[in-house]
Design a protein around this motif. Structure first.
Motif, mmCIF file in Angstrom:
data_model
loop_
_atom_site.group_PDB
_atom_site.id
_atom_site.type_symbol
_atom_site.label_atom_id
_atom_site.label_comp_id
_atom_site.label_asym_id
_atom_site.label_seq_id
_atom_site.Cartn_x
_atom_site.Cartn_y
_atom_site.Cartn_z
ATOM 1 N N ALA A 1 1.029 -1.418 0.860
ATOM 2 C CA ALA A 1 0.290 -0.310 0.107
ATOM 3 C C ALA A 1 0.795 0.866 0.113
ATOM 4 O O ALA A 1 0.359 2.259 -0.405
ATOM 5 C CB ALA A 1 -1.105 -0.344 0.843
ATOM 6 N N VAL B 1 -5.540 2.548 -4.639
ATOM 7 C CA VAL B 1 -5.302 1.758 -3.962
ATOM 8 C C VAL B 1 -6.608 0.837 -3.171
ATOM 9 O O VAL B 1 -7.543 1.741 -2.577
ATOM 10 C CB VAL B 1 -4.542 1.529 -2.526
ATOM 11 N N CYS C 1 -6.758 3.629 1.620
ATOM 12 C CA CYS C 1 -8.002 2.635 0.691
ATOM 13 C C CYS C 1 -8.060 3.937 -0.242
ATOM 14 O O CYS C 1 -9.330 4.935 0.845
ATOM 15 C CB CYS C 1 -8.930 1.834 1.267
#
Ligand code: ADP
Length: 293
Positions: free
Chosen positions: A147, A157, A175
């Motif tokens: 990540a 991501v 995220c």
């Protein structure tokens, strides 16, 4: 387009009338061996739709490893960063009962040996991709390293925290989106989980991710702040891998430049197509099959 860092497992499936108690032996059906593992499933889902896809991971130096590598290659997945590790490949031991109910033991094998060094060695690959897709069937330090490498390179991501486990806030913050099913959403939210799916998605957003998608099985999905996404009505034969099909498809459409809602609408169709046939990867559709749905 898409790099998946994650697991590859051989799924070993036996059908049984009932499960043995401790010390007992029961006879089962012939053994069926399928390629599986969340990472490999997502990579195959994207590749089958037409994405250029690579899987960063580890398999063992046994027959299962060779089988998984060959099967990924047949689907056009780049396996140049799928390292061979001395010892066994990851395996899922699956018994399927008379009602289609399954119980599963996962032996992580080589998946447990994916390291931060492996990820560092694939920094070029991650940097060249549009989207990096992550799950939790490989060690958290490797997931975190991947990540961070993506963040440094400007690669988007996509993260599905499955199987559910505590996730550091620093990872959640990267995220875009965090993708969870209802079970995983409940795990992350704990006792505070609201009943309503749209409220759940909004509550997940407060944990720090840039965007959130909650999948709802036959009910489709919710994109936090952008409402419900319907799933086509289909006759479900086997829902194994539906979430992985959804995530792989979403990663591919985001890589192509779709907006999140648009990508989720497409991914829900792919998830629905995947429940119409048995198995995980064996059930994933081509772009033409999604079109026909
Ligand atoms: P998981 O496999 O992670 O539990 P879900 O069950 O939420 O994930 O399924 C993922 C996606 O697959 C859903 O968002 C939906 O688009 C599709 N899907 C799953 N089950 C069905 C079903 N019975 N009918 C239609 N679509 C389904």
């Amino acid at each position: 387009d898409v790099v998946v860092a994650g697991s590859a497992n051989a799924d070993l499936v036996v059908r049984v009338e009932r499960r043995p108690a401790s010390g007992e032996t029961v006879a089962g059906s012939d053994l069926a061996t399928f390629p599986g593992g969340k990472g490999a499933n997502q990579a195959v889902a994207a590749a089958r739709l037409g994405a250029r896809t690579a899987l960063l991971g580890r398999v063992g130096d046994d027959g299962h490893g060779a089988l998984l590598r060959a099967s990924l290659e047949r689907d056009g997945v780049d396996v140049s960063r799928l390292a061979a590790t001395p010892g066994p490949t990851g395996v899922a031991l699956i018994t399927v009962g008379p009602e289609g109910d399954n119980s599963i033991i996962v032996s992580p094998g080589a998946n447990a040996r994916l390291t931060e060094e492996d990820v560092a060695g694939a920094a070029d690959l991650i940097g060249a991709a549009r989207v990096l897709s992550l799950q939790l069937e490989v060690p958290l330090p490797a997931v975190l390293a991947a990540a961070r490498a993506a963040e440094a390179a400007g690669t988007r991501v996509v993260f599905n925290p499955s199987p559910p486990a505590p996730v550091p806030a620093g990872l959640l913050a990267l995220c875009d989106p965090l993708i969870v099913n209802e079970h995983e959403a409940a795990f992350l939210l704990g006792e505070d989980a609201p009943e309503d799916p749209e409220e759940r998605a909004s509550a997940l957003l407060t944990l720090g991710p840039r965007s959130v998608v909650v999948t709802l099985g036959a009910e489709g999905a919710v994109v936090a702040g952008e409402g419900r996404v319907p799933s086509p009505r289909v006759t479900a034969v086997d829902t194994t891998g539906a979430g992985d099909a959804f995530t792989g498809a979403l990663a591919w459409r985001l890589a192509r430049g779709d907006g999140l809602r648009e990508a989720a609408v497409f991914a829900a169709r792919v998830g629905a197509a995947a429940v119409r046939r048995p198995g995980a990867q064996s059930s994933f559709p081509t772009a033409e099959e999604v079109e026909a749905l």
